[in-house]
Design an enzyme around this catalytic site. Sequence first.
Site, short mmCIF file in Angstrom:
data_model
loop_
_atom_site.label_atom_id
_atom_site.label_comp_id
_atom_site.label_asym_id
_atom_site.label_seq_id
_atom_site.Cartn_x
_atom_site.Cartn_y
_atom_site.Cartn_z
CB CYS A 99 28.75 -20.60 15.73
SG CYS A 99 27.91 -19.43 17.02
CE LYS B 77 -8.81 3.19 3.37
NZ LYS B 77 -8.25 1.91 3.12
CE LYS C 245 -17.91 7.29 5.39
NZ LYS C 245 -18.87 6.24 5.43
CE LYS D 139 -4.18 3.66 3.42
NZ LYS D 139 -3.84 3.25 2.08
CG ASP E 11 -2.20 -1.06 0.92
OD1 ASP E 11 -2.78 -1.18 2.05
OD2 ASP E 11 -2.23 -1.66 0.17
CB CYS F 42 31.34 -19.88 19.94
SG CYS F 42 30.39 -21.02 19.39
#
Length: 691
Positions: A425, A132, A307, A331, A41, A428
């Site tokens: 790792c 919304k 509104k 939003k 979005d 270590c």
Amino acid sequence: MARTQAEPPASQPDARAAWLRDQLERANYAYYVLDQPDLPDAEYDRLFRELQQLETDHPELVTPDSPTQRVGGEAAGGFTPVVHDAPMLSLNNGFADEDIAAFDKRVADALDKTTDLAGSVTEPVEYACELKFDGLAISLRYEQGVFVQASTRGDGTTGEDVTENVRTIRSIPLKLKGKHVPAVLDVRGEVLMFKRDFARLNERQRAAEQREFANPRNAAAGSLRQLDSKITAQRPLSFFAYGIGVLDGMPMLDTHSALLDWYESLGLPVNREREVVQGAEGLLGFFRKIGEKRESLPYDIDGVVYKVNRRDEQERLGFVSRAPRFALAHKFPAQEALTKLVAIDVQVGRTGAITPVARLEPVFVGGATVTNATLHNEDEVRRKDIRIGDTVIVRRAGDVIPEVVGALLDRRPADAAEFVMPTECPVCGSKIERLPDEAIARCTGGLFCPAQRKQALWHFAQRRALDIDGLGEKIIDQLVELNLVRTPADLFNLGFATLAELDRFAEKSAQNLLDSLEKAKHTTLARFIYGLGIRHVGESTAKDLAKHFGSLTPIMDASIEELLEVNDVGPIVAESLHQFFAEEHNRTVIEQLRAPGKVTWPEGPPAPKAPQGVLAGKTVVLTGTLPTLTRDAAKEMLEAAGAKVAGSVSKKTDYVVAGAEAGSKLVKAEELGIPVLDEDGLHQLLEGNTP
């Protein structure tokens, strides 16, 4: 959907506008028609605002089919087109507090509201505030109170007929309540899927070995647009009404809030998270209140809607080409955004879990700037086909750790590199291993690795392990952070003066801990094995290992085949044990623990090889009173012959030995068809004969 067109620079406004229109139209088609959104979005909003600004700066670039002049995509071919009697328009968006204040000022000015000398509104506008929803907008048509048609938004003018599918949504009334209903009513609202229903749907999809849905909105949209309404009927869809299209046969209500109250009286579902407020401060107060409870809501929302409440004022304000002037969507910060993945590192967790972590170009998402995101595990990286150099979608919701959702394959550079899990790792240097059937790779240096240090010490001190009373998590935190303890062996080097200087640790506490450490030096082999914190080795398995081998060295040197001979040790446990003791770092710490003056336990002989007779590995249940044997004597004889004596009858039981007054165990054995023996039959088994 592929976006292969080259991106023109801002210095070429005509080409840039054409490119933006193309990008947005493709996104609209994916979102509204295919129900397969391929742009976050936030990215869509960014492109849309850029096109709006370009068209404002260069009015000659505005085209009739520009996305700024319409709502979405065209109706798909599988459904009958429906022309809306009143357009289903989109809403303009606001993001910052300043946007909301500007919206309120525009509305107040257009309505000739009173302002002071500074331009502040002194006669505030009344607004209806709602949520919304993150679903699919639809229109429901009722004639004489009876549901006759449902249609999707489509491009705002023409949508798709989804009547039969919507008819299956239980929350939508097929007939309105009340005696006085309008001749025609077009109800506008949102089809969505609650979070709990979405989780259950995906559980069903997994059980049926079908594709899972990415999120509730996709699930709702895909369900609503099924060509077979029987499939839709099996999907847990919901609906909330929030607007109106056409109303014939009765006057329009005076306010939007009154409209929603009227809807409720008709039996239409209306969300209760709504409020009437005054002015910009009221709008922002509602936004903040909903933001605080957003994550706890049972459905997804991506903002709130404002509104103008009075209908006559709405009519005075009117519309622009794609949206009403009297409404605004406020939003939340985008929960998804695009950025570049610049590297993949790995992190080591408290239990040794190796987690790939995406290093990202900074991106603002979910209200924060994100530079790192989890990739979960190696399989997820492969499944999502995420590579270094990709443009990726990053998601951050609430307090959830940011994650990389996926990559935009059409933007992948030629030099994008695949992730390779390291073999050692990074903290270590111990080997990284991944057990069969496990998704997580782990560092094998459990006793040595600094990343696992606190967890290893805490486990070592547990009551069922070395039972070091007084060594809690807060004390361990101090010991590790002050670099006083690196491995469990260092615990036994601590002195009174060191402990007494710890925060909130009095002299008595220091002495008590020293006494506990002294006591812990004298333990059992089983407790010591359990205290090592070997993955998959619990208290029971530790006892079995101690009983089978008798001492520690044979366990440390055992092959996988030898470990598999231990009672209840399967391939995964055997592999875990073998990996742990194969790591030299762990062996070094164990030798330090076994040094003179440290931890000791009584050694024992290895258990004799398990009997190989007819009772070896069999499960036997004793019930009732035998003529000459006590239950303990019978149990001892059976275990010596390799049998396991259980306390209850199940399908896994091989024999039931029944004496006088046997009771319910005998009844259950007969129901399951399990062989039942008397004492003579037991003796035959013990002698190696099958009765």
